[in-house]
Design an enzyme around this catalytic site. Structure first.
Site, short mmCIF file in Angstrom:
data_model
loop_
_atom_site.label_atom_id
_atom_site.label_comp_id
_atom_site.label_asym_id
_atom_site.label_seq_id
_atom_site.Cartn_x
_atom_site.Cartn_y
_atom_site.Cartn_z
N THR A 15 49.06 55.18 33.07
CA THR A 15 48.45 54.92 34.37
C THR A 15 49.33 55.59 35.48
O THR A 15 48.91 56.47 36.02
CB THR A 15 48.02 53.52 34.43
OG1 THR A 15 47.06 53.06 33.62
CG2 THR A 15 47.09 53.74 35.82
N VAL A 16 50.36 54.89 35.43
CA VAL A 16 51.29 55.27 36.62
C VAL A 16 52.21 56.73 36.47
O VAL A 16 51.89 57.49 37.30
CB VAL A 16 52.50 54.35 36.81
CG1 VAL A 16 53.36 54.68 37.85
CG2 VAL A 16 51.80 52.97 37.33
N GLU A 131 61.70 52.02 44.04
CA GLU A 131 60.72 51.72 45.25
C GLU A 131 59.36 51.37 44.48
O GLU A 131 58.55 50.28 44.99
CB GLU A 131 60.22 53.23 45.88
CG GLU A 131 59.30 52.69 47.22
CD GLU A 131 59.85 51.88 48.27
OE1 GLU A 131 60.69 52.24 49.02
OE2 GLU A 131 59.31 50.69 48.18
N GLY A 136 53.75 48.31 44.64
CA GLY A 136 52.89 49.47 44.50
C GLY A 136 53.51 50.61 45.58
O GLY A 136 54.59 51.22 45.66
N ILE A 138 53.55 50.48 48.76
CA ILE A 138 54.07 49.94 50.02
C ILE A 138 55.58 50.41 50.08
O ILE A 138 56.37 49.92 48.81
CB ILE A 138 53.87 48.43 50.30
CG1 ILE A 138 52.58 48.10 50.09
CG2 ILE A 138 54.63 48.06 51.36
CD1 ILE A 138 52.47 46.51 50.17
N GLY A 189 38.71 46.40 36.56
CA GLY A 189 39.80 47.47 35.95
C GLY A 189 41.19 46.86 36.52
O GLY A 189 42.11 47.69 36.41
N GLU A 192 44.98 43.12 33.66
CA GLU A 192 45.12 43.95 32.18
C GLU A 192 44.34 42.99 31.19
O GLU A 192 43.89 41.93 31.58
CB GLU A 192 46.47 43.76 31.91
CG GLU A 192 47.76 44.12 32.79
CD GLU A 192 47.69 45.54 32.83
OE1 GLU A 192 47.47 46.08 31.75
OE2 GLU A 192 48.13 45.95 33.79
N LYS A 207 59.49 40.64 41.00
CA LYS A 207 59.77 41.36 42.52
C LYS A 207 60.36 40.83 43.40
O LYS A 207 60.97 41.30 44.07
CB LYS A 207 57.95 41.41 42.82
CG LYS A 207 57.00 42.48 41.87
CD LYS A 207 55.61 42.69 42.31
CE LYS A 207 55.10 43.53 41.22
NZ LYS A 207 53.65 43.49 41.11
N GLY A 304 47.91 50.18 40.92
CA GLY A 304 47.11 51.18 40.32
C GLY A 304 48.08 52.56 40.26
O GLY A 304 49.24 52.54 40.81
#
Ligand code: HSE
Length: 445
Positions: A15-16, A131, A136, A138, A189, A192, A207, A304
């Protein structure tokens, strides 16, 4: 404008990875015009190229052999977007040892092995851009090591898991219970198929470990962070919170104290006027309290493909510009050269608290409970009990929910009082204890 070309190898086109590859391929010209850095996607390393095919990414060479990528002198940066702790770690180590910069979104790996990997990067004269690991899209990592460089960072309060924030928003605004809200998050979506890392609070703890290490210039041991998730949250408490003027949020907190740092992840009540209370749905926000700025807050999509891909590409550009390497040279935290954090146990937390207690509706039951708080030197701010539907003058002795809000008390005293209440013969069982987190005070001294 002079243009500098930077060769990229992507490992993991999920996805990423897929989103980052698409940004690189589609927007390279525009990014070069704006930044002077020309991005070139040279290789994709994966076990399957189905997703790359679906996205129409055909420009890059495909290989399953990382050694090919590491031997290519045109590759400047390896993107590790595989995730997990084992394969990802060896990919990063191999790339660093080959003298390639690494960009990763892998918060779990950095939370557990960040200092070691950063030190390895420094030994090899390269950098790790991370980063994308927190928040995400930000740019919170940059804010901490660059934008807020003039500050002593005093505290970080983050809503850093979009799945949890979406679930809590459904519970708060639509009265959905936890399983229903989780099912909705999966349908949307967001969550997970196995959402356990998210809802248990572990993802948020990863995080805050990364952000605190950077902000405070210490090496936070992940296992030193007490973590509670939203998976055992009862809708009743979410609804009581609303009645009392609070919202329930999953907070990741890092607080600098004179003798160390206090770190924790937990669902907490925050006043509806608190700046973090209006962060809804899948959004993330991080409040940072600095000694010169006071409170600054960073808000955006924390999950996302495209938001996280944005952070990945920003790191590549920054490597191309030489900005990350310049910052790394000066920062011990970014070279993995800091001391272990002195972690203050969360039992020493001083906070206001909410408790929901099932109490027998009989004479003296409440007095027993208030007496226990009194013996621990804990002051009660308010008590709420609804009249039972079948109420008569004497009470039916059937348990009824009583909500108690405490003035500021030490967590260990509150928990000890809870245990004593649970041991009362007459009556009562504490169903929930939830901290009420007030807005952090600015210290601009
Ligand atoms: N699963 C995370 C979230 C994003 O829901 O916010 C990646 O850390």
């Amino acid at each position: 404008m002079t243009t500098k070309s930077i060769g990229v190898a992507l490992v993991g086109c999920g996805t990423v990875g897929g989103a980052a590859a698409k940004i690189i391929v589609n927007d390279a010209r525009e990014i070069a015009a704006r930044t002077g850095v020309e991005l070139q996607l040279l290789h994709i390393v994966d076990r399957s190229y189905a997703h790359a095919d679906e996205l129409g990414i055909t420009e890059a060479a495909r290989t399953s052999d990382l050694a090919v990528v590491c031997a290519d002198p045109k590759v400047d940066v390896v993107l590790e977007l595989v995730g997990g702790l084992t394969v990802a770690k060896s990919i990063i180590e191999q790339a660093l040892r080959a003298g390639k910069h690494v960009v990763t979104a892998n918060k779990a790996l950095l939370a557990h092995h960040g200092a070691e990997l950063l030190a390895l990067a420094a030994e090899n004269g390269v950098c790790i851009g991370f980063e994308a690991s927190c928040g995400g899209g930000i740019p919170i990592i940059r804010a901490l090591y660059d934008g807020l460089a003039a500050n002593r960072i005093d505290a970080i309060y983050g809503i850093v898991n979009g799945t949890c924030n979406y679930i809590l928003t459904e519970m708060i605004h639509h009265g959905a219970d936890y399983p229903t809200a989780l099912a909705q998050a999966q349908k949307a979506g967001l969550a997970e198929a196995d959402p356990s890392l998210d809802v248990s609070g572990v993802d948020s703890a990863h995080k805050i470990a990364i952000m605190a290490s950077l902000a405070f210039g210490v090496d936070v041991e992940f296992d030193s962070i007490p973590v509670a998730g939203i998976d055992s949250l009862d809708l009743k408490d979410v609804l009581y919170a609303s009645r009392l003027g609070y919202a329930v949020k999953l907070l990741a907190i890092a607080d600098r104290r004179e003798n160390g740092v206090m770190l924790h992840v937990r669902p907490a009540f925050i006043a509806k006027e608190h700046p973090l209370a209006w962060v809804s749905g899948p959004f993330n926000a991080v409040s940072v309290y600095g000694s010169t700025t006071g409170h600054t807050m960073y808000y955006g999509r924390g999950a996302g493909g495209r938001p996280t891909g944005s952070a990945v590409v920003a790191d590549i550009v920054s490597l191309g510009l030489g900005a990350i390497p310049a910052v790394y040279r000066g920062s011990p935290a970014l070279r993995g050269a800091t001391k272990k954090a002195q972690v203050i146990p969360v039992s020493e937390l001083e906070s206001r608290y909410y408790l929901r207690i099932m109490v027998a509706d009989s004479p003296g039951a409440l007095a027993d409970i208030t007496g226990i708080f009194g013996r621990y030197g804990i002051s009660i701010a308010s008590v709420h009990q609804d009249e039972p539907a079948d109420s008569d003058n004497g009470g039916s002795a059937a348990p009824v929910p009583v909500v108690v809000v405490l003035h500021t008390a030490r967590e260990q005293d509150v928990l000890a009082a809870r245990d004593k209440i649970n041991a009362l013969e007459s009556t009562a069982e504490v169903s929930s204890v939830i901290a009420i987190v007030d807005e952090h005070e600015e210290d601009l001294s």
